[in-house]
Write an enzyme that holds these catalytic residues in place. Sequence first.
Site, PDB file in Angstrom:
ATOM      1  N   LEU A 341       0.830  -1.209   0.000  1.00 21.79           N
ATOM      2  CA  LEU A 341       0.000   0.000   0.000  1.00 21.79           C
ATOM      3  C   LEU A 341       0.858   1.250   0.000  1.00 21.79           C
ATOM      4  O   LEU A 341       0.422   2.317  -0.380  1.00 21.79           O
ATOM      5  CB  LEU A 341      -0.896   0.013   1.240  1.00 21.79           C
ATOM      6  CG  LEU A 341      -1.935  -1.110   1.334  1.00 21.79           C
ATOM      7  CD1 LEU A 341      -2.536  -1.150   2.731  1.00 21.79           C
ATOM      8  CD2 LEU A 341      -3.026  -0.914   0.294  1.00 21.79           C
ATOM      9  N   GLY A 345       5.394   5.683   8.168  1.00 22.18           N
ATOM     10  CA  GLY A 345       6.488   6.264   8.934  1.00 22.18           C
ATOM     11  C   GLY A 345       7.668   5.330   9.139  1.00 22.18           C
ATOM     12  O   GLY A 345       8.798   5.738   9.000  1.00 22.18           O
ATOM     13  N   VAL A 349       3.921  -0.923   4.074  1.00 26.18           N
ATOM     14  CA  VAL A 349       2.612  -1.383   4.521  1.00 26.18           C
ATOM     15  C   VAL A 349       1.982  -2.235   3.427  1.00 26.18           C
ATOM     16  O   VAL A 349       1.985  -1.859   2.259  1.00 26.18           O
ATOM     17  CB  VAL A 349       1.685  -0.184   4.825  1.00 26.18           C
ATOM     18  CG1 VAL A 349       0.356  -0.670   5.383  1.00 26.18           C
ATOM     19  CG2 VAL A 349       2.341   0.767   5.797  1.00 26.18           C
ATOM     20  N   ASP A 460       4.523  12.341  14.726  1.00 21.30           N
ATOM     21  CA  ASP A 460       4.646  12.350  13.275  1.00 21.30           C
ATOM     22  C   ASP A 460       3.295  12.604  12.617  1.00 21.30           C
ATOM     23  O   ASP A 460       2.849  11.845  11.760  1.00 21.30           O
ATOM     24  CB  ASP A 460       5.297  11.058  12.784  1.00 21.30           C
ATOM     25  CG  ASP A 460       5.920  11.214  11.392  1.00 21.30           C
ATOM     26  OD1 ASP A 460       6.001  12.376  10.917  1.00 21.30           O
ATOM     27  OD2 ASP A 460       6.309  10.207  10.785  1.00 21.30           O
TER      28      ASP A 460
END
Length: 662
Positions: A341, A345, A349, A460
Amino acid sequence: MAKTLLLLFALLTLFSRITHQQELFFEGFNGGEAAANMSLNGGAVIHQGGTLGLTNDTKRVLGHAFYSTPIQFKNKSKVVSFSTAFAFAIVPQYPTLGGHGFAFTISPSKDLPNGYPSQYMGLLGPKNVGNFSNHLFAVEFDTVQDFEFGDINDNHVGINLNNMASNKSVKATLNLKSGKVIQAWVDYHSSKNQLEVRLSQTSTKPNSPILSYEVDLSPILQHSMYVGFSSSTGLLASSHYILGWSFNINNNNGDYAKTLSLKNLPPLPSRDKPHRRALILGLSLSASIFLLCSIAVPFYLIRKLRNAEVIEPWELEVGPHRFRYKELKKATRNFHHKNMLGFGGFGAVFKGTLESNTEIAVKRVSHDSKQGFQEFVSEIETIGRLRHRNLVQLLGWCRNRADLLLVYDFMPNGSLDKHLFEDSARKTLTWEQRFKIVKGVASGLLYLHEEWEQTVIHRDIKAGNVLLDGDMNARLGDFGLAKLYDRGSNPSTTRVVGTLGYLAPELTKTGRPSTSSDVYAFGALLLEVVCGRRPVEAKAMPEELLLVEWVWERWRVGAVLEVLDSKLGGIYDVVEVVVVIKLGLLCSCEVPEMRPSMRQVVRFLEGEVPLPEVIPPPDGFGAGKGVGTAYGGNTWLSAVDDDVEDGSGLSVLLSGTGDEGR
Ligand SMILES: *[C@@H]1O[C@H](CO)[C@@H](O)[C@H](O)[C@H]1NC(C)=O
Ligand SMILES: *[C@@H]1O[C@H](CO)[C@@H](O)[C@H](O)[C@H]1NC(C)=O
Ligand SMILES: *[C@@H]1O[C@H](CO)[C@@H](O)[C@H](O)[C@H]1NC(C)=O
Ligand SMILES: *[C@@H]1O[C@H](CO)[C@@H](O)[C@H](O)[C@H]1NC(C)=O
Ligand SMILES: *[C@@H]1O[C@H](CO)[C@@H](O)[C@H](O)[C@H]1NC(C)=O
């Protein structure tokens, strides 16, 4: 006639069985008698020596053991006095980490059908927790601190009425999970409405209680109730044992339950090997059956093990848990690039689909394994307990050598930055959607900062970490990770984790993140959403390089609507737009103390409080500094790591002063 008499007789014997059964005394649960009188379910077993085991080291199991005949608790409508003493031992799987705990329980049923494992201790579940129709009384001996239920620590005794949140709790005076035998006394004085709990490692009842609570149990208990014990394990497990139990129900306060003499109690079972008994049984049978067994037993065991690992959808509701590496490998088709995907951070993914057809997102973080395993599991449990409609839920994790896999809810609409910046076929976000997203992120961040037991600093915040669910609601991702990530690193060199353009100026000096550095990043996000531009734009005209300065400049000359994203096509609510821009500027203030708190931010966005008329210039703009200096000078810009993520900004890892380690 004879039939009626018989029925009457039956009723009478039943009645007398209920009312006259007033004293229980078990020094161990050995022998047909005790075993016949106890009703066990879940993982509860009576071990050979006579010790009652409620749970063992198996994860996510529950165990119930109740006296099988109900006990009459009321005289008219008033609960009478009662008293109990029991000896228990909690033997955790990992010495310092408990696997939930157990509770002395008075309940309308002896199998507690709504009980969940983990933090629910087999007593209640998410659907009935706190409901007055539970009629549940429990004294919990809890070895895990559950923030969801306001637990005070990971070693406490609490009184729970219809709820898992304790009405009263105290720190235990002894280490409950020491593995040693502890005797507990629970006495209820009906005339004084007083409940007392005592603890000791001896056979002598202490004079002073560790917990004393004034409560009338009459509305909680019903006439006829079951007494016994309930326990469960979670991601971490403990063996919970009851070695002896005495109980007395009486109407005059003098009669207490007999104290147990610890030397008369059975020993704790040695940890028995799981399937040995089954094999011995197999061997003692005739050859043909043996042959059959040698095929059937392993087959059965394999199947059982398999089933034990299949994750039921309800389990995902209860808390994060450990996935098998194989399962995640299969779900993501061996981490196939087509399932990727993007980069979040801390790593790539992947999209995955579990066998139950649940869609998940798996984040693969390379992790240096210096960090202790137990510490890591605790941290994951903590992150997993954070629950808010604007956070991406952590479902579980898996560790495979240097890989750390985190499993999250799958967000079908991807991340906000893609919607804002990618000119793909995707429909542009309308102003209404953008405003809803902004409010959602604010609400999620407020939860992290103020509404949870501990303050969680996100560290973040950026468009790439805002994910959109099926209804385009914003969900913040990656919370709690920065801390986890840092744990493994050398404390003398703090790393500033963040993304260029979202980094508060003070962060580069002190290296210490705070809630106001999150607010700063949130300010950058607000401006991004209004303007449809990244906080630092490499392609823009030099004077537009830093978004916040450009917006401030337009604001100053009274032409602020010029900054709006042209993709909005001029359709927007001007009042809301101005609120978001003003708030974005306010949050971008160079002085941390002048930035609003997230609670104030939420109030401004909800229109409950008007924004101040005068907005201080961001980043010392008014002081005549030029572009670039606004973020604390150029010195650190050269330190930017070219660890560039998915184009959603530059990720920055700096060596700091080590302030955070203090
Ligand atoms: C247990 O049940 C038996 C009958 O099965 C009864 O005789 C005995 O008194 C009971 N013991 C206790 C401690 O309740
Ligand atoms: C632990 O309890 C579970 C059931 O709750 C059972 O399946 C398992 O065999 C038990 N393990 C041991 C070692 O007794
Ligand atoms: C119920 O309580 C009354 C006093 O309120 C007492 O006189 C009576 O003996 C009690 N009944 C039983 C069965 O204990
Ligand atoms: C409490 O439980 C009862 C019975 O299960 C149910 O009818 C009722 O709706 C519940 N109340 C709440 C507030 O959930
Ligand atoms: C116990 O706590 C629950 C909330 O956790 C509350 O609703 C209930 O009224 C309390 N009961 C008593 C008797 O204080």
